[in-house]
Design a protein around this motif. Structure first.
Motif, PDB file in Angstrom:
ATOM      1  N   LEU B  89       0.930  -1.440  -0.108  1.00 56.83           N
ATOM      2  CA  LEU B  89       0.131  -0.036   0.090  1.00 56.83           C
ATOM      3  C   LEU B  89       0.723   1.216   0.086  1.00 56.83           C
ATOM      4  CD1 LEU B  89      -2.801   1.407   0.224  1.00 56.83           C
ATOM      5  CD2 LEU B  89      -2.516   1.238   2.607  1.00 56.83           C
ATOM      6  N   THR B  90       0.947   1.990  -1.088  1.00 56.75           N
ATOM      7  CA  THR B  90       1.508   3.253  -1.256  1.00 56.75           C
ATOM      8  C   THR B  90       0.854   4.259  -1.767  1.00 56.75           C
ATOM      9  OG1 THR B  90       3.685   3.891  -2.370  1.00 56.75           O
ATOM     10  CG2 THR B  90       2.317   2.492  -3.684  1.00 56.75           C
ATOM     11  N   GLY B  91       1.352   5.471  -1.824  1.00 61.10           N
ATOM     12  CA  GLY B  91       0.353   6.712  -2.440  1.00 61.10           C
ATOM     13  C   GLY B  91       1.093   7.946  -2.218  1.00 61.10           C
ATOM     14  N   GLY B  92       0.284   8.951  -2.608  1.00 65.31           N
ATOM     15  CA  GLY B  92       0.819  10.217  -2.547  1.00 65.31           C
ATOM     16  C   GLY B  92      -0.102  11.196  -2.531  1.00 65.31           C
ATOM     17  N   GLY B  93       0.439  12.610  -2.322  1.00 69.57           N
ATOM     18  CA  GLY B  93      -0.488  13.656  -2.259  1.00 69.57           C
ATOM     19  C   GLY B  93      -0.141  14.864  -1.316  1.00 69.57           C
ATOM     20  N   ILE B  94      -1.078  15.790  -0.957  1.00 71.88           N
ATOM     21  CA  ILE B  94      -0.528  16.588  -0.125  1.00 71.88           C
ATOM     22  C   ILE B  94      -0.808  16.343   1.369  1.00 71.88           C
ATOM     23  CG2 ILE B  94      -0.837  19.152   0.775  1.00 71.88           C
ATOM     24  CD1 ILE B  94      -0.630  19.270  -2.189  1.00 71.88           C
ATOM     25  N   ILE B  95       0.653  15.415   1.849  1.00 69.51           N
ATOM     26  CA  ILE B  95       0.306  14.837   2.957  1.00 69.51           C
ATOM     27  C   ILE B  95       1.658  15.319   3.960  1.00 69.51           C
ATOM     28  CG2 ILE B  95       0.336  12.506   4.204  1.00 69.51           C
ATOM     29  CD1 ILE B  95      -0.675  11.392   1.507  1.00 69.51           C
ATOM     30  N   PRO B  96       1.424  15.799   5.028  1.00 68.72           N
ATOM     31  CA  PRO B  96       2.536  16.230   5.778  1.00 68.72           C
ATOM     32  C   PRO B  96       3.567  15.266   6.513  1.00 68.72           C
ATOM     33  CG  PRO B  96       0.479  17.222   6.567  1.00 68.72           C
ATOM     34  CD  PRO B  96       0.140  16.178   5.500  1.00 68.72           C
ATOM     35  N   ASP B  97       4.879  15.451   6.339  1.00 66.69           N
ATOM     36  CA  ASP B  97       5.900  14.750   6.876  1.00 66.69           C
ATOM     37  C   ASP B  97       5.527  13.735   8.265  1.00 66.69           C
ATOM     38  OD1 ASP B  97       7.338  14.863   4.489  1.00 66.69           O
ATOM     39  OD2 ASP B  97       8.690  16.367   5.143  1.00 66.69           O
ATOM     40  N   GLU B  98       4.929  14.652   9.110  1.00 65.48           N
ATOM     41  CA  GLU B  98       4.825  13.807  10.156  1.00 65.48           C
ATOM     42  C   GLU B  98       3.438  12.800  10.280  1.00 65.48           C
ATOM     43  OE1 GLU B  98       5.100  17.038   9.745  1.00 65.48           O
ATOM     44  OE2 GLU B  98       3.259  18.373  10.824  1.00 65.48           O
ATOM     45  N   VAL B 108       1.970   1.404   6.101  1.00 63.50           N
ATOM     46  CA  VAL B 108       1.690   1.973   4.921  1.00 63.50           C
ATOM     47  C   VAL B 108       3.114   2.238   4.252  1.00 63.50           C
ATOM     48  CG1 VAL B 108       0.906   3.931   3.664  1.00 63.50           C
ATOM     49  CG2 VAL B 108      -0.335   3.136   5.688  1.00 63.50           C
ATOM     50  N   GLY B 109       3.369   1.896   3.187  1.00 63.37           N
ATOM     51  CA  GLY B 109       4.672   2.068   2.408  1.00 63.37           C
ATOM     52  C   GLY B 109       4.864   3.223   2.197  1.00 63.37           C
ATOM     53  N   LYS B 110       6.023   3.607   1.108  1.00 63.75           N
ATOM     54  CA  LYS B 110       6.237   5.191   1.176  1.00 63.75           C
ATOM     55  C   LYS B 110       5.213   5.944   0.625  1.00 63.75           C
ATOM     56  CE  LYS B 110      11.370   5.139   0.073  1.00 63.75           C
ATOM     57  NZ  LYS B 110      12.159   5.476  -1.028  1.00 63.75           N
ATOM     58  N   LEU B 111       5.073   7.237   0.893  1.00 61.70           N
ATOM     59  CA  LEU B 111       3.863   8.098   0.464  1.00 61.70           C
ATOM     60  C   LEU B 111       4.908   9.169  -0.157  1.00 61.70           C
ATOM     61  CD1 LEU B 111       1.482   8.150   3.337  1.00 61.70           C
ATOM     62  CD2 LEU B 111       1.354   7.004   1.395  1.00 61.70           C
ATOM     63  N   PHE B 112       4.717   9.771  -1.456  1.00 57.87           N
ATOM     64  CA  PHE B 112       5.318  10.471  -2.088  1.00 57.87           C
ATOM     65  C   PHE B 112       4.620  12.058  -2.214  1.00 57.87           C
ATOM     66  CE2 PHE B 112       6.181   6.449  -3.785  1.00 57.87           C
ATOM     67  CZ  PHE B 112       7.677   6.284  -3.468  1.00 57.87           C
ATOM     68  N   HIS B 113       5.482  13.068  -2.219  1.00 61.00           N
ATOM     69  CA  HIS B 113       5.000  14.387  -2.558  1.00 61.00           C
ATOM     70  C   HIS B 113       4.866  14.772  -3.810  1.00 61.00           C
ATOM     71  CE1 HIS B 113       5.444  15.323   1.998  1.00 61.00           C
ATOM     72  NE2 HIS B 113       6.788  15.087   1.774  1.00 61.00           N
ATOM     73  N   PRO B 114       3.901  15.881  -4.150  1.00 56.28           N
ATOM     74  CA  PRO B 114       3.840  16.232  -5.624  1.00 56.28           C
ATOM     75  C   PRO B 114       5.193  16.684  -6.144  1.00 56.28           C
ATOM     76  CG  PRO B 114       2.190  17.580  -4.042  1.00 56.28           C
ATOM     77  CD  PRO B 114       3.019  16.636  -3.061  1.00 56.28           C
ATOM     78  N   GLY B 115       5.219  16.281  -7.569  1.00 60.86           N
ATOM     79  CA  GLY B 115       6.617  16.931  -7.804  1.00 60.86           C
ATOM     80  C   GLY B 115       7.560  15.778  -7.881  1.00 60.86           C
ATOM     81  N   THR B 116       7.284  14.444  -7.452  1.00 63.26           N
ATOM     82  CA  THR B 116       8.133  13.220  -7.248  1.00 63.26           C
ATOM     83  C   THR B 116       8.593  12.909  -8.456  1.00 63.26           C
ATOM     84  OG1 THR B 116       7.346  12.803  -5.171  1.00 63.26           O
ATOM     85  CG2 THR B 116       8.733  11.384  -6.307  1.00 63.26           C
ATOM     86  N   ASN B 117       9.803  12.575  -9.034  1.00 65.71           N
ATOM     87  CA  ASN B 117      10.023  12.009 -10.294  1.00 65.71           C
ATOM     88  C   ASN B 117       9.475  10.545 -10.519  1.00 65.71           C
ATOM     89  OD1 ASN B 117      11.443  10.665 -12.294  1.00 65.71           O
ATOM     90  ND2 ASN B 117      12.921  11.949 -12.071  1.00 65.71           N
TER      91      ASN B 117
END
Lengths: 429, 135
Positions: B89-98, B108-117
């Motif tokens: 289970l991974t994902g991304g979006g506007i999610i604060p680091d904490e 939950v696996g890695k979650l990526f910020h906008p603009g990630t390659n």
């Protein structure tokens, strides 16, 4: 010139190394404040009145939002801008299972007239103008707002504000639709009709290119799609028998401002000229109903989570684009919005950016300062030509209504947004 | 693995911002994966059920509405209930680091910020699947 050194905008407009008199379009003898309004909707523009600095904000509860509005009003703001949470935007109560996790997140939850009373507690609706970002449920929120105004004993002829009410772009880009296009268009034109009689100072729609651009379109596509949607609303209202000279004055627009300063300025100038022509061709005789008045927000998708302070520079360039393009109101984004909701500091810097441009840059001191520039005039003409061509193509495919139904809009977008994403990555290095 | 990696890209909740989800779906497809995109307004139950039926190796959730602290825990609980504990289970979006740190703690696996390659995301999924689902 080699392939390597060729430059072009995102819209595919090629940029020449140098522009000279020969690139100027024929008739540049235009004045601001008169048809076709390329140079602005007012003869004096910001010399008469600066644009409205209208920062979009919404907090978890009606109580919290109310506190914020009182603070903003105490700071001399005359216009409020309400952000609603997604359940309110899509018509779910806060206790509906699908609302779980969403209540009070991207704005305030309004489930009832009681919530509305709390939201505007101590604020005289007759004395403020309120912009509400609400579409599929716009008629419900407007009804609650008007009911509250009546409870306050307000003169409905004096209350003013805007509901976004632009359902066509919801199918194409933003996603908060409920009903299919046809019945939705009926609701929207009913609102035009009702407002023109009951709340004549209300802006009944804010036809939005902002979200289309954020969904990945180019500058040219942004105005071509948006003006096509605008035309669809006007035609629907005319079919209902409404007077274009009356409802036409209450139509407003909402555009994006991205980083390519000159293309953006050209976009705003071209859009004004095109809308004036469209309205004239549809039978408008009152010039006031031919004016494209618009709100601008700086481009959320241009902000990066990496090196976020750089976003302050981006927002400044975008602010310049909106102002040199003649916007009526502006929201500037916080530099940290790719990471979270803006912190107080980021929100303050965003507002200060507008004030620096307004009071220190000189950009507001004369009307349409870039007029006559070889480059900007040539670009304005090219953006206009490209946009007309695209609008024509859209019309050939279908009228906008069935277009949204069939999702043709969405087919064009992914290719462009993919290339935008790739470009950004390359630029970031 | 003798077949292409299968990924479910999902939008959960009422958030209509689907540009990121579509960019990722396209990029993962271009990286040779089989991608199923759910469309808007899915519930955690619908997503886990689709993941089960489609026999995916990874679920990627895009969320920009701030509902991530509700959505990810619900999805991970349902995944455990349905025996999908060998699926990423991974994902991304506007999610604060904490918030990301807290979500990582519950599985939950890695979650990526906008603009990630997007290559970084494809590499991550490839690596995870190779390590955890080599059958």
């Amino acid at each position: 010139m080699s392939e390597e050194s060729k430059k072009s905008t995102d819209s595919g407009i090629e940029i020449k190394q140098v522009y000279t008199q020969q690139h100027l379009p024929g008739n540049l003898d235009e004045k601001p404040g008169v048809y076709p309004f390329s140079r602005g909707v007012q003869p004096d523009m910001y010399r008469g009145k600066l644009w409205t600095m209208r920062q979009y904000a919404g907090f978890s509860t009606a109580e919290e939002s109310n506190k914020r509005y009182h603070y903003l009003l105490s700071q001399g703001v005359s216009g409020l801008s309400v952000a609603f949470d997604l359940p309110t935007q899509i018509g779910y109560d806060s206790d509906h299972p699908l609302s779980e996790g969403e209540v009070g997140k991207v704005g305030v939850a309004v489930d009832s007239i009681e919530d509305m009373q709390i939201l505007f507690n101590g604020i005289k609706l007759e004395e403020v103008s309120t912009s509400m970002t609400i579409n599929a449920t716009g008629y419900i929120l407007l009804a609650l707002y008007v009911a509250l105004a009546k409870q306050q004993g307000a003169d409905l002829k004096k209350i003013s504000g805007t509901i976004q009410n632009d359902i066509l772009k919801e199918y194409a880009a933003r996603g908060t639709y409920i009903y299919p296009p046809k019945p939705s268009m009926r609701i929207i034109t009913d609102i035009f009709e009702w407002c023109s009689k009951e709340v004549p100072k209300w802006n009944t729609i804010s036809i939005s290119g902002y979200h289309i651009r954020e969904a990945g379109s180019t500058a040219v596509q942004e105005i071509a799609f948006t003006l096509s949607n605008g035309k669809a609303y006007v035609k629907a209202a005319q079919e209902k028998g409404l007077d274009i000279n009356v409802f036409g004055k209450r139509l407003s627009f909402f555009f994006n401002a991205h980083n390519n300063l000159f293309e953006e300025v050209a976009k705003f100038r071209a859009a004004r000229k095109m809308w004036a022509k469209i309205m004239k061709d549809l039978g408008t005789t009152d010039p006031k109903a031919m004016m494209l008045r618009f709100h601008t927000q700086t481009g959320g998708s241009t902000l990066t989570a990496q090196q976020p302070l750089n976003n302050i520079s981006r927002v400044t360039i975008q602010t310049m684009a909106a102002v040199l393009g003649g916007t009526q109101s502006l929201h500037t984004n916080g530099y940290d919005e790719a990471l979270s909701l803006p912190t107080e500091e980021a929100a303050r810097i965003a507002l200060r950016t507008q004030q620096i441009v307004a009071y220190e840059s000189g950009a507001a001191d004369t009307v349409d300062p870039l007029a006559g520039s070889y480059f900007v005039e040539a670009m304005t003409q090219e953006v206009e030509e490209y946009a007309w061509k695209l609008m024509e193509k859209l019309m050939q495919w279908a009228e906008v209504l069935p277009l949204s139904n069939k999702g043709l809009f969405k087919m064009k977008l992914p290719a462009v947004l993919m290339s935008t994403s790739v470009t950004l990555r390359t630029m970031r290095r | 693995m003798s077949r292409p990696i299968r990924v479910l890209v999902a939008k959960v909740g009422l958030d209509g911002h689907d540009r990121g989800a579509k960019v990722i779906a396209t990029a993962l497809r271009d990286a040779g994966m089989e991608v199923i995109y759910t469309g808007l307004r899915q519930t955690p139950e619908m997503v886990v059920s689709a993941a089960l039926q489609e026999d995916v190796d990874a679920i990627g959730i895009s969320i920009l509405s701030g509902a991530h602290n509700t959505v990810f825990p619900k999805v991970i609980t349902l995944m455990k209930e349905k025996g999908l504990d060998d699926v990423l289970l991974t994902g991304g979006g506007i999610i604060p680091d904490e918030d990301i740190a807290e979500l990582n703690k519950i599985g939950v696996g890695k979650l990526f910020h906008p603009g990630t390659n997007t290559h970084e995301i494809a590499d991550y999924i490839n690596g995870w699947v190779k390590e955890h689902r080599s059958f």
